[in-house]
Scaffold this motif. Structure first.
Motif, PDB file in Angstrom:
ATOM      1  N   VAL A 159       0.731  -1.181   0.147  1.00  0.00           N
ATOM      2  CA  VAL A 159       0.030   0.013   0.016  1.00  0.00           C
ATOM      3  C   VAL A 159       0.805   1.208   0.150  1.00  0.00           C
ATOM      4  O   VAL A 159       1.825   1.310   0.886  1.00  0.00           O
ATOM      5  N   HIS A 160       0.899   2.046  -1.086  1.00  0.00           N
ATOM      6  CA  HIS A 160       1.525   3.327  -0.930  1.00  0.00           C
ATOM      7  C   HIS A 160       0.986   4.485  -0.141  1.00  0.00           C
ATOM      8  O   HIS A 160      -0.071   4.314   0.446  1.00  0.00           O
TER       9      HIS A 160
ATOM     10  N   MET B 205     -11.239  -9.990  -3.699  1.00  0.00           N
ATOM     11  CA  MET B 205      -9.945 -10.923  -4.538  1.00  0.00           C
ATOM     12  C   MET B 205     -10.157 -12.492  -3.654  1.00  0.00           C
ATOM     13  O   MET B 205      -9.219 -13.109  -4.267  1.00  0.00           O
ATOM     14  N   LYS B 206     -10.877 -12.488  -2.765  1.00  0.00           N
ATOM     15  CA  LYS B 206     -10.848 -13.671  -2.232  1.00  0.00           C
ATOM     16  C   LYS B 206      -9.614 -14.341  -1.346  1.00  0.00           C
ATOM     17  O   LYS B 206      -9.077 -15.477  -1.538  1.00  0.00           O
ATOM     18  N   LEU B 207      -8.781 -13.200  -0.838  1.00  0.00           N
ATOM     19  CA  LEU B 207      -7.841 -13.512  -0.271  1.00  0.00           C
ATOM     20  C   LEU B 207      -8.008 -13.777   1.413  1.00  0.00           C
ATOM     21  O   LEU B 207      -8.436 -12.673   2.073  1.00  0.00           O
ATOM     22  N   ASP B 208      -7.816 -15.065   1.658  1.00  0.00           N
ATOM     23  CA  ASP B 208      -7.831 -15.640   3.285  1.00  0.00           C
ATOM     24  C   ASP B 208      -6.872 -14.983   4.184  1.00  0.00           C
ATOM     25  O   ASP B 208      -7.264 -14.485   5.081  1.00  0.00           O
ATOM     26  N   HIS B 209      -5.709 -14.720   3.663  1.00  0.00           N
ATOM     27  CA  HIS B 209      -4.638 -14.402   4.664  1.00  0.00           C
ATOM     28  C   HIS B 209      -3.811 -13.430   3.763  1.00  0.00           C
ATOM     29  O   HIS B 209      -3.495 -13.689   2.620  1.00  0.00           O
ATOM     30  N   VAL B 210      -3.144 -12.267   4.373  1.00  0.00           N
ATOM     31  CA  VAL B 210      -2.435 -11.283   3.630  1.00  0.00           C
ATOM     32  C   VAL B 210      -1.260 -11.086   4.467  1.00  0.00           C
ATOM     33  O   VAL B 210      -1.274 -10.875   5.608  1.00  0.00           O
ATOM     34  N   ASN B 211       0.073 -10.755   3.684  1.00  0.00           N
ATOM     35  CA  ASN B 211       0.989  -9.960   4.287  1.00  0.00           C
ATOM     36  C   ASN B 211       1.016  -8.503   3.759  1.00  0.00           C
ATOM     37  O   ASN B 211       0.430  -8.312   2.600  1.00  0.00           O
ATOM     38  N   LEU B 212       1.075  -7.521   4.608  1.00  0.00           N
ATOM     39  CA  LEU B 212       0.680  -6.193   4.395  1.00  0.00           C
ATOM     40  C   LEU B 212       1.991  -5.375   4.358  1.00  0.00           C
ATOM     41  O   LEU B 212       2.725  -5.648   5.342  1.00  0.00           O
ATOM     42  N   VAL B 213       2.176  -4.542   3.343  1.00  0.00           N
ATOM     43  CA  VAL B 213       3.418  -3.427   3.482  1.00  0.00           C
ATOM     44  C   VAL B 213       2.740  -2.222   3.007  1.00  0.00           C
ATOM     45  O   VAL B 213       1.809  -2.035   2.374  1.00  0.00           O
ATOM     46  N   GLY B 214       2.967  -1.059   4.020  1.00  0.00           N
ATOM     47  CA  GLY B 214       2.778   0.212   3.695  1.00  0.00           C
ATOM     48  C   GLY B 214       3.731   1.258   3.984  1.00  0.00           C
ATOM     49  O   GLY B 214       4.509   1.164   4.816  1.00  0.00           O
ATOM     50  N   ASN B 215       3.594   2.184   3.358  1.00  0.00           N
ATOM     51  CA  ASN B 215       4.468   3.293   3.019  1.00  0.00           C
ATOM     52  C   ASN B 215       3.985   4.516   3.608  1.00  0.00           C
ATOM     53  O   ASN B 215       2.817   4.909   3.108  1.00  0.00           O
TER      54      ASN B 215
ATOM     55  N   ALA C   9       1.299   2.953   5.495  1.00  0.00           N
ATOM     56  CA  ALA C   9       1.443   2.269   6.878  1.00  0.00           C
ATOM     57  C   ALA C   9       0.553   2.504   7.850  1.00  0.00           C
ATOM     58  O   ALA C   9      -0.034   1.323   8.612  1.00  0.00           O
ATOM     59  N   ASP C  10      -0.276   3.583   8.006  1.00  0.00           N
ATOM     60  CA  ASP C  10      -1.309   3.940   8.855  1.00  0.00           C
ATOM     61  C   ASP C  10      -2.501   2.917   8.243  1.00  0.00           C
ATOM     62  O   ASP C  10      -3.402   2.365   9.167  1.00  0.00           O
ATOM     63  N   VAL C  11      -2.828   3.109   7.043  1.00  0.00           N
ATOM     64  CA  VAL C  11      -3.723   2.316   6.425  1.00  0.00           C
ATOM     65  C   VAL C  11      -3.928   0.786   6.698  1.00  0.00           C
ATOM     66  O   VAL C  11      -4.667   0.199   6.954  1.00  0.00           O
ATOM     67  N   VAL C  12      -2.667   0.246   6.435  1.00  0.00           N
ATOM     68  CA  VAL C  12      -2.435  -1.224   6.676  1.00  0.00           C
ATOM     69  C   VAL C  12      -2.511  -1.431   8.304  1.00  0.00           C
ATOM     70  O   VAL C  12      -3.215  -2.655   8.589  1.00  0.00           O
TER      71      VAL C  12
ATOM     72  N   LEU D 188       6.168  -2.019   7.916  1.00  0.00           N
ATOM     73  CA  LEU D 188       5.721  -0.746   7.839  1.00  0.00           C
ATOM     74  C   LEU D 188       7.080   0.135   7.531  1.00  0.00           C
ATOM     75  O   LEU D 188       8.024   0.072   8.082  1.00  0.00           O
ATOM     76  N   VAL D 189       6.878   0.763   6.179  1.00  0.00           N
ATOM     77  CA  VAL D 189       8.002   1.504   5.512  1.00  0.00           C
ATOM     78  C   VAL D 189       7.915   3.056   5.946  1.00  0.00           C
ATOM     79  O   VAL D 189       6.898   3.718   5.118  1.00  0.00           O
ATOM     80  N   SER D 190       8.942   3.468   6.326  1.00  0.00           N
ATOM     81  CA  SER D 190       8.836   5.165   6.593  1.00  0.00           C
ATOM     82  C   SER D 190       7.608   5.700   7.050  1.00  0.00           C
ATOM     83  O   SER D 190       7.153   6.800   6.736  1.00  0.00           O
ATOM     84  N   GLY D 191       6.935   4.902   7.970  1.00  0.00           N
ATOM     85  CA  GLY D 191       5.660   5.736   8.478  1.00  0.00           C
ATOM     86  C   GLY D 191       4.935   4.549   9.450  1.00  0.00           C
ATOM     87  O   GLY D 191       5.383   3.615   9.674  1.00  0.00           O
ATOM     88  N   GLY D 192       3.762   5.293   9.839  1.00  0.00           N
ATOM     89  CA  GLY D 192       3.026   4.428  10.914  1.00  0.00           C
ATOM     90  C   GLY D 192       3.071   5.301  12.177  1.00  0.00           C
ATOM     91  O   GLY D 192       3.862   5.496  12.891  1.00  0.00           O
ATOM     92  N   LEU D 193       1.772   5.473  12.514  1.00  0.00           N
ATOM     93  CA  LEU D 193       1.700   6.412  13.835  1.00  0.00           C
ATOM     94  C   LEU D 193       2.480   7.589  13.940  1.00  0.00           C
ATOM     95  O   LEU D 193       3.254   7.827  14.838  1.00  0.00           O
ATOM     96  N   VAL D 194       2.550   8.440  13.060  1.00  0.00           N
ATOM     97  CA  VAL D 194       3.397   9.432  12.761  1.00  0.00           C
ATOM     98  C   VAL D 194       3.017  10.544  13.690  1.00  0.00           C
ATOM     99  O   VAL D 194       3.858  11.493  13.965  1.00  0.00           O
ATOM    100  N   GLY D 195       1.657  10.839  14.074  1.00  0.00           N
ATOM    101  CA  GLY D 195       1.372  11.891  15.164  1.00  0.00           C
ATOM    102  C   GLY D 195       1.155  13.092  14.415  1.00  0.00           C
ATOM    103  O   GLY D 195       1.334  13.117  13.025  1.00  0.00           O
ATOM    104  N   ALA D 196       0.699  14.221  15.107  1.00  0.00           N
ATOM    105  CA  ALA D 196       0.381  15.366  14.321  1.00  0.00           C
ATOM    106  C   ALA D 196       1.699  16.077  13.802  1.00  0.00           C
ATOM    107  O   ALA D 196       1.462  16.822  12.633  1.00  0.00           O
TER     108      ALA D 196
END
Length: 339
Positions: A101-102, A160-170, A174-177, A193-201
């Protein structure tokens, strides 16, 4: 007694015959030149016109075409709120999916263009959507919050009927995933999580200032960081790119504005993904996601691990694709998933 009639084969070639034979190949070559020359001029003219009118779309088209040579196709899928486009690798339907996920920036799903082929070569199915409101996915007058994008991701995974996934987010991806993972922990095997995730205000404000270009110079810097080996281009090309990027501006702005509320929701349910293998990756030279922010995210996700690309900036997956792909493949091959 009458003389025998000479056949064409027995007749001695005249000087005119020899000259005609010598000229025929040249005429054929000249004919092809006369055809190919104008055709090439037409194609060059079309390319120049497209580059003048829609330069960013041309760059995206070139990258998508190159991906096609590597076995990556672009498809579309109808969701409840509109059409979403995505890149997907070939291979067997049973291959374990890696959904990438971009975040912000001009690439959208193409930010993963150098990672998808090696992931596919490792016998995984790589899928990279253009989130709603970005690139060729449908743009509508809705609130493109992080929660909204996570719901769109959920619909895509279900369709897409994906039962299990590996998630990558930029970055904001990263917040989306993360949002998807806390809502659907049973479906997530691994998180990267790539260069992001819970970045805050504060982090959101840095992204707003750096990743939403408002001048030709800032667009030039962002495009050169995203699309390598570009020839020198005049300033008006970058001015036109601003207009193209404006199409994604609503989605980017809405996601940034939703950071406080949607990250609070993620934090309130972070215990849901306690057993999910989580890796945090960033570039040491990233001006928007520092080592301190990476360590804070690491502390918020007990059991997570970190990978730092010391010479990378905003896009480690583009700056060092081989090393990034190797690290990612190593992670998704680990058995300590959420299943």
């Amino acid at each position: 007694m009458a003389e025998p009639i000479k056949t064409e084969a027995a007749r001695k070639p005249t000087e005119a015959d020899i000259r005609g034979e010598n000229l025929t190949p040249q005429l054929r070559r000249h004919t092809w030149i006369n055809i190919a020359g104008p055709l090439a001029a037409v194609f060059i003219g079309i390319f120049a016109a497209a580059m003048y009118l829609r330069p960013l779309d041309v760059l995206r088209f070139i990258q998508t075409t190159r991906l096609g040579w590597s076995g990556v196709a672009q498809n579309d899928l109808a969701l409840k709120d509109g059409l979403i486009t995505y890149l997907i690798t070939g291979g067997y339907s049973g291959n374990e999916p890696v959904v990438m996920v971009h975040g912000l920036g001009p690439n959208a799903a193409l930010v993963w263009r150098d990672i998808m082929p090696p992931v596919a070569d490792a016998h995984f199915k790589a899928i990279a959507p253009n989130l709603p409101g970005f690139a060729s996915s449908e743009h509508k007058q809705v609130q493109y919050t992080i929660a909204y994008q996570a719901e769109a991701l959920a619909q895509m995974i279900d369709e897409m009927k994906l039962d299990h996934v590996n998630l990558v987010g930029n970055d904001l991806g990263a917040d989306v995933v993360l949002y998807y993972a806390v809502e659907h922990p049973e479906k997530v095997e691994r998180l990267v999580l790539v260069s992001g995730g819970l970045v805050g205000a504060r982090g959101a404000e840095k992204l707003r200032k750096g990743m939403l270009p408002s001048s030709a110079e800032s667009v030039r810097a962002q495009v050169e960081a995203s699309f390598f080996d570009l020839p020198p281009m005049p300033e008006f090309i970058y001015q036109r790119m601003i207009a193209e990027l404006a199409a994604d501006l609503q989605a980017e702005t809405d996601m940034l504005n939703s950071v406080p509320r949607d990250e609070a929701h993620i934090r309130s349910k972070i215990g849901q993904i306690f057993n999910t293998l989580t890796i945090i990756i960033w570039g040491a030279k990233n001006p928007y996601f520092s080592a301190a922010e990476g360590e804070a995210l690491h502390a918020a996700l007990p059991g997570s691990a970190t990978v730092v690309f010391k010479t990378s900036g905003v896009y480690p997956q583009l700056e060092h694709p081989d090393d990034f792909a190797e690290s990612l493949i190593f992670v998704i091959k680990q058995e300590e998933g959420g299943r």
